[in-house]
Motif scaffolding. Structure first.
Motif, PDB file in Angstrom:
ATOM      1  N   LYS A  57       0.821  -1.206   0.000  1.00 30.65           N
ATOM      2  CA  LYS A  57       0.000   0.000   0.000  1.00 30.65           C
ATOM      3  C   LYS A  57       0.860   1.265   0.000  1.00 30.65           C
ATOM      4  N   ASN A  58       1.932   1.259   0.777  1.00 28.29           N
ATOM      5  CA  ASN A  58       2.817   2.428   0.820  1.00 28.29           C
ATOM      6  C   ASN A  58       3.471   2.673  -0.540  1.00 28.29           C
ATOM      7  N   ILE A  59       3.888   1.595  -1.195  1.00 28.68           N
ATOM      8  CA  ILE A  59       4.527   1.729  -2.505  1.00 28.68           C
ATOM      9  C   ILE A  59       3.567   2.340  -3.514  1.00 28.68           C
ATOM     10  N   PHE A  60       2.367   1.794  -3.595  1.00 23.32           N
ATOM     11  CA  PHE A  60       1.443   2.250  -4.623  1.00 23.32           C
ATOM     12  C   PHE A  60       0.795   3.581  -4.284  1.00 23.32           C
ATOM     13  N   LEU A  61       0.723   3.923  -3.011  1.00 24.13           N
ATOM     14  CA  LEU A  61       0.309   5.280  -2.660  1.00 24.13           C
ATOM     15  C   LEU A  61       1.352   6.285  -3.133  1.00 24.13           C
ATOM     16  N   SER A  62       2.621   5.961  -2.958  1.00 21.96           N
ATOM     17  CA  SER A  62       3.698   6.834  -3.420  1.00 21.96           C
ATOM     18  C   SER A  62       3.682   6.960  -4.942  1.00 21.96           C
ATOM     19  N   LEU A  63       3.505   5.821  -5.637  1.00 25.27           N
ATOM     20  CA  LEU A  63       3.446   5.853  -7.091  1.00 25.27           C
ATOM     21  C   LEU A  63       2.220   6.618  -7.575  1.00 25.27           C
ATOM     22  N   LEU A  64       1.111   6.493  -6.857  1.00 25.24           N
ATOM     23  CA  LEU A  64      -0.103   7.223  -7.227  1.00 25.24           C
ATOM     24  C   LEU A  64       0.111   8.725  -7.107  1.00 25.24           C
ATOM     25  N   VAL A  65       0.768   9.146  -6.047  1.00 27.11           N
ATOM     26  CA  VAL A  65       1.073  10.573  -5.884  1.00 27.11           C
ATOM     27  C   VAL A  65       1.937  11.075  -7.034  1.00 27.11           C
ATOM     28  N   ALA A  66       2.957  10.284  -7.412  1.00 25.57           N
ATOM     29  CA  ALA A  66       3.823  10.676  -8.527  1.00 25.57           C
ATOM     30  C   ALA A  66       3.027  10.789  -9.820  1.00 25.57           C
ATOM     31  N   SER A  67       2.138   9.830 -10.067  1.00 26.40           N
ATOM     32  CA  SER A  67       1.333   9.850 -11.286  1.00 26.40           C
ATOM     33  C   SER A  67       0.397  11.053 -11.313  1.00 26.40           C
ATOM     34  N   ILE A  68      -0.212  11.358 -10.177  1.00 28.87           N
ATOM     35  CA  ILE A  68      -1.126  12.508 -10.115  1.00 28.87           C
ATOM     36  C   ILE A  68      -0.371  13.814 -10.317  1.00 28.87           C
ATOM     37  N   LEU A  69       0.823  13.925  -9.733  1.00 30.70           N
ATOM     38  CA  LEU A  69       1.625  15.131  -9.930  1.00 30.70           C
ATOM     39  C   LEU A  69       1.975  15.313 -11.399  1.00 30.70           C
ATOM     40  N   GLY A  70       2.353  14.222 -12.071  1.00 36.66           N
ATOM     41  CA  GLY A  70       2.647  14.305 -13.488  1.00 36.66           C
ATOM     42  C   GLY A  70       1.433  14.687 -14.306  1.00 36.66           C
ATOM     43  N   THR A  71       0.273  14.140 -13.941  1.00 36.60           N
ATOM     44  CA  THR A  71      -0.963  14.466 -14.653  1.00 36.60           C
ATOM     45  C   THR A  71      -1.334  15.928 -14.477  1.00 36.60           C
TER      46      THR A  71
END
Length: 429
Positions: A168-182
């Protein structure tokens, strides 16, 4: 104007850096994550998910230009980024139906994203700056293989099992990165150099949103029909026929190093507790192989010979070899073939045969050689290096031969490449 265009190119590259930091890291680890799920109701496969993505992408690529023409590149990239973020979010609370449903959506989004990227980069470049801008964009994009995989190494090193909290921590971090890029796509600025010359009727149509989009849709539909006819004509040309096996191979090796090889390393029993951490290091080393010479190429102005901005400039090493010595394209492709032959042979000797498909957390068979982490990482570098050899030359050849028909030519390339990669991943069970 130049500053505005440069700003757009850098922000575009940063946006893709964040989005693909999330997606490439996800692709590298998702089969390992799927195997570690303690959830009896989830029976998805990371391989099948990636296969669906590539398959849908290959067909959607033929219709993407029409959608981008109607909606515009900026909004298209934002909407596509949301689809990428949705796919990442599924791994936080995974369900089989949402896993495969978002796989279809991200396949569509990928086609839209890359088509919009190409158009936007062309709009913000001139003949004198297209190589520089393309080099800057691809250098930033290739760095996406470094940061997410470094996080995986730091988090997984020494672990034999992936806990729910870690996932969960990994994919929350990746989700934040993806949203920032979007979100970064929303701050792209319109190029004031582009001015639409409208007739009086067209000017009136801007007052009505539905009318405006209907006009755009009709124009895009005509352009799509013309492009599809061009695609059918190019498929019958000698160059495309001869390049098709190489295009198909590039899809096979791409799907292998991006979705299969990391899983193999992580499942190898002989690597012990460092196996899971090696997945992250492997992804980083593949990225290093891909980006060798990229920054030098951006400065030297060499690279893509075509007019399509989706064409990467190619590694600076290969650009310099082709320009400043007797090396020719065939020599670089031959180098890629030799490099990949060595890589796959070493993988065959070094990695257990059941590593890609083992259902338990580690392998049960013994390879021909005692598995070595150093050899495994050497193979990762060779996979990235060989991929750069093949793809840079494919882009360059298509850009040269089909300079006036670059969009249909690259659509054929992506169709063959992704369809080939999809077939490989869907056959792994």
């Amino acid at each position: 104007m130049a500053d505005r265009r440069t700003f757009n190119v850098v922000i575009l590259g940063v946006g893709f850096l964040f989005v693909f930091t999330a997606f490439t890291t996800c692709g590298n680890i998702e089969q390992t994550i799927v195997k570690s799920l303690q959830n009896e109701t989830f029976n998805g496969s990371g391989y099948h998910s990636l296969g669906i993505i590539y398959g849908v992408f290959s067909f959607s690529n033929l219709l993407a230009p029409m959608f981008v023409s109607i909606v515009g590149p900026k909004l298209t990239m934002f909407l596509s980024g949301l689809l990428y973020s949705g796919y990442i979010a599924v791994f936080i609370v995974p369900y089989t139906w949402s896993f495969y449903f978002t796989s279809v959506l991200i396949g569509i989004g990928a086609a839209m994203l890359w088509t919009a990227q190409g158009q936007f980069l062309v709009e913000n470049s001139e003949a004198s700056t297209i190589n520089r801008n393309t080099g800057v964009f691809w250098a930033l994009l290739q760095c996406s293989m470094l940061f997410g995989n470094l996080y995986i190494y730091l988090d997984w090193n020494g672990k034999s099992e992936i806990s729910e909290s870690s996932r969960k921590n990994i994919f929350l971090s990746l989700l934040v990165a993806s949203i920032l890029g979007t979100l970064s796509f929303l701050i792209l600025k319109k190029d004031f150099h582009e001015e639409d010359i409208l007739t009086e009727d067209e000017g009136q149509s801007l007052l009505s949103g539905p009318v405006m989009y209907k006009h755009r849709a009709n124009t895009a539909l005509q352009d799509a029909k013309l492009e599809f006819r061009t695609i059918l004509q190019l498929v019958n040309t000698r160059t495309i026929f001869l390049l098709s096996p190489c295009m198909a191979y590039s899809g096979l090796e791409l799907s292998f190093y991006s979705g299969v090889y990391g899983t193999c390393i992580g499942a190898t029993t002989q690597f012990g507790n460092k196996a899971k951490g090696l997945i992250g290091i492997s992804g980083i080393v593949v990225g290093i192989g891909e980006i060798v010479g990229e920054f030098e190429e951006a400065q030297s102005g060499g690279g893509c010979s075509g007019t399509d901005a989706r064409c990467p400039p190619g590694g600076g090493l290969f650009g310099l070899l082709c320009k400043n010595s007797h090396f020719r394209r065939t020599s670089v492709v031959f180098l890629g073939m030799v490099v990949h032959f060595i890589a796959f042979y070493l993988i065959f000797l070094n990695i257990p045969g059941d590593a890609p498909v083992v259902f338990s957390t580690t392998t049960q068979t013994t390879p021909f050689l005692t598995p070595s982490a150093s050899v495994a990482l050497l193979c990762s570098f060779l996979l990235g290096l060989g991929d750069s050899c093949f793809n840079t030359q494919l882009y360059s050849i298509l850009g040269c031969v089909y300079a006036e028909q670059s969009t249909p030519a690259f659509a054929i390339f992506k169709f063959i490449q992704c369809l080939s990669g999809s077939r490989l991943l869907l056959k792994i069970t």
